[in-house]
Design a protein around this motif. Structure first.
Motif, short mmCIF file in Angstrom:
data_model
loop_
_atom_site.label_atom_id
_atom_site.label_comp_id
_atom_site.label_asym_id
_atom_site.label_seq_id
_atom_site.Cartn_x
_atom_site.Cartn_y
_atom_site.Cartn_z
N UNK A 167 -26.00 3.42 -33.81
CA UNK A 167 -27.00 2.41 -34.18
C UNK A 167 -28.37 2.78 -33.61
N UNK A 192 -29.17 -16.80 -46.46
CA UNK A 192 -28.75 -18.10 -45.93
C UNK A 192 -29.18 -19.24 -46.86
N UNK A 200 -24.47 0.08 -29.85
CA UNK A 200 -23.52 1.19 -29.93
C UNK A 200 -24.25 2.48 -30.29
N UNK A 204 -25.75 -6.87 -33.44
CA UNK A 204 -24.59 -6.03 -33.72
C UNK A 204 -24.39 -5.85 -35.23
N UNK A 205 -24.61 -6.91 -35.98
CA UNK A 205 -24.25 -6.94 -37.40
C UNK A 205 -25.45 -6.72 -38.31
N UNK A 206 -25.19 -6.29 -39.57
CA UNK A 206 -26.29 -6.13 -40.51
C UNK A 206 -27.07 -7.44 -40.65
N UNK A 207 -28.37 -7.34 -40.79
CA UNK A 207 -29.25 -8.51 -40.92
C UNK A 207 -29.09 -9.47 -39.72
N UNK A 263 -31.02 -4.79 -36.97
CA UNK A 263 -30.94 -3.37 -36.59
C UNK A 263 -31.65 -2.40 -37.53
N UNK A 264 -31.53 -2.61 -38.85
CA UNK A 264 -32.06 -1.57 -39.74
C UNK A 264 -33.57 -1.63 -39.93
N UNK A 275 -27.20 -12.59 -40.35
CA UNK A 275 -27.71 -13.48 -41.40
C UNK A 275 -27.26 -14.93 -41.16
N UNK A 276 -27.54 -15.44 -39.98
CA UNK A 276 -27.19 -16.82 -39.67
C UNK A 276 -25.69 -17.06 -39.58
N UNK A 303 -25.98 -0.42 -41.40
CA UNK A 303 -27.01 0.01 -40.45
C UNK A 303 -26.94 1.51 -40.14
N UNK A 355 -23.32 -15.52 -41.42
CA UNK A 355 -22.59 -15.13 -42.63
C UNK A 355 -21.98 -13.73 -42.49
N UNK A 356 -22.67 -12.85 -41.76
CA UNK A 356 -22.22 -11.45 -41.65
C UNK A 356 -21.76 -11.10 -40.22
N UNK A 357 -21.24 -12.10 -39.51
CA UNK A 357 -20.77 -11.84 -38.16
C UNK A 357 -21.40 -12.82 -37.18
N UNK A 363 -30.81 2.14 -40.95
CA UNK A 363 -31.71 2.23 -39.79
C UNK A 363 -32.49 3.56 -39.81
N UNK A 408 -16.19 -1.52 -30.89
CA UNK A 408 -17.51 -1.96 -30.41
C UNK A 408 -17.63 -3.49 -30.35
N UNK A 409 -17.24 -4.17 -31.43
CA UNK A 409 -17.48 -5.62 -31.53
C UNK A 409 -16.84 -6.37 -30.36
#
Lengths: 304, 304
Positions: free
Chosen positions: B245, A107, B242, B184-187, B223-224, B190-191, A244, B193-195, A248, B154-155
């Motif tokens: 995950x 970010x 999901x 739900x999304x990676x990271x 999640x990871x 990320x604020x 993930x 940016x990734x969902x 994960x 899923x989303x």
């Protein structure tokens, strides 16, 4: 000793403190060159009340700002970008043998107007090559077919040609290793009941094995049972369809040991397998293991 | 001793052999009632050349067919369904205190014309309640917000009201436990940016905590990194958005120990956390750990 260019990452996070604390150790097996200017290094060192015993060789990166531990900041984002760019240039021009990156904050990059989503994305653009991101350690490596994209966009990336090319490129970088390939859907789609992308993955695996004239790619494997102790005996490389799905379980098993490697590029780049850890920054307590493993992996990949 | 109804699962798989081998052990802490008829029990016992020392109490389930180890078969599918139905009825009419299921084969159910995707799906229909599927063991439990659906769907299930209700129902079943909720999304996006689904998850967490007047749900967590040894210290319950995950890291860590629990139902139902294992059926070598843990969990949930 191999020369390693080190990009310092987001100075508001744990990267620089890891570099400072590990310095006296890593100079035993490499020559690190830190992409940072003296002013900023001294500011970080002062905030930590810590200085390594041995001198640090710097490659000047312009810029000066106030370090704010744990803060997402455009200036800090921009500086981490410039440090990374300098480290790429040093390595690409053969002034250093490999590149090791400390974590940036995505970010902060975005606030600084940087259009790349992260290190790998930027490398992809810089070298106009499809960099492959792989995380892991000696026990288990996880190459990622997709990385930093929203989950909702993952399924539509499953494409026979793109996957086939990915497998071939992966093979170029890692050689004749057996790779388990994860399915996309739960229970590998359960015969089509829970999704149908598995048939595409299966075809791409067949294409790759046929092109390589070698049975190296296996699957699609049921994702949630591919990482059990029993299943891990079959594959040291498990290719995940999305972030993930692979990371994960990898981090559940090998968090401290794991590193990040960029494959399929003209230069060697490894990285720590953690983020900026803003919550514990400037407390002199971040783990050095992943960083030291990343440097060792960079040297070992360079020796190949 | 608590009375436990046991549905025997697909008789072509490992279920009945696990029940036979574990019988002498489990009667020390419960009274098992096996939903099978004597003919079929004897056929399985004969195929295995194994009989427990102590007598087994049966609840008759009509039907007779030839057991074919490792074969997907409509008759065997139908019988496993009838055994399950009998066990539900025993428990729902309070003749038994809880229900423990051995694995059925989804495709055998489908071939037998049974429309349910599995045990949980059937329970949901039978009780007209939104059963919550949770897997895990003493060290880590993973409730699932969505289960057996394609990844691409899923989303779109991430909905503020539906998630809020899910959290409240989960709380009703597990009580005042702290629950880490995965993004739900990676990271965790990320604020953005990734969902962007993380903002919905965040609101649902706030709604649930506010309704319960207690800070019990936390997140959305990245999640990871939620399953690293360090992170697991914070939460014994980690709610996944999901299937893979949550279950890939759970099974990487605790494959043998884990069991499956159905929450938010009028009855208590636990299950082994593995399938029919057709590849090793009738070899007297299936692990008993998950089954014995499932029975212990059923008793302990019943005592609450």
């Amino acid at each position: 000793l191999k020369k390693i260019a080190i990009s310092v990452g987001d100075l508001n996070g744990v990267g620089i403190e890891i570099a400072l604390h590990a310095h006296d150790e890593i100079i035993k097996f490499c020559s690190p060159i830190y992409c940072i200017n003296e002013t900023m290094l001294n500011r970080a060192s002062k905030l930590l009340s810590f200085k390594p015993k041995n001198e640090m060789q710097l490659s000047h990166v312009e810029g000066a700002f106030q370090i704010q531990s744990g803060v997402i900041d455009a200036q800090s984002g921009l500086y981490s970008y410039c440090s990374f760019l300098k480290a790429i240039e040093l390595t690409n021009s053969k002034k250093t043998d490999a590149l090791v990156t400390l974590p940036i904050h995505k970010e902060a990059w975005s606030r600084a107007g940087i259009k790349y989503k992260g290190h790998t994305d930027m490398l992809r653009f810089y070298f106009k090559k499809d960099a492959i991101m792989m995380l892991g350690c000696e026990e288990l490596y996880v190459p990622l077919y997709t990385e930093h994209i929203p989950l909702k966009d993952v399924a539509s990336t499953i494409d026979e040609d793109r996957l086939t090319t990915f497998f071939i490129n992966l093979h170029k970088s890692i050689g004749d290793k057996k790779v388990g390939v994860l399915a996309l859907n739960p229970h590998a789609g359960d015969g089509g009941v829970l999704g149908s992308e598995e048939s595409i993955i299966k075809k791409a695996i067949e294409n790759a094995n046929s092109t390589l004239d070698n049975e190296l790619f296996f699957g699609p494997l049921v994702p949630d049972t591919a990482f059990t102790p029993h299943a891990r005996k079959n594959f040291k490389y498990i290719c995940a369809m999305y972030h993930d799905q692979g990371l994960a379980p990898l981090k559940a098993l090998y968090f401290d040991e794991s590193i990040n490697v960029s494959l399929n590029l003209p230069i060697i780049r490894t990285s720590v397998d953690h983020g900026t850890a803003f919550d514990i920054a400037y407390q002199n307590k971040a783990s050095l293991t992943s960083y030291i493993n990343a440097i060792k992996a960079a040297i070992s990949l360079n020796a190949k």
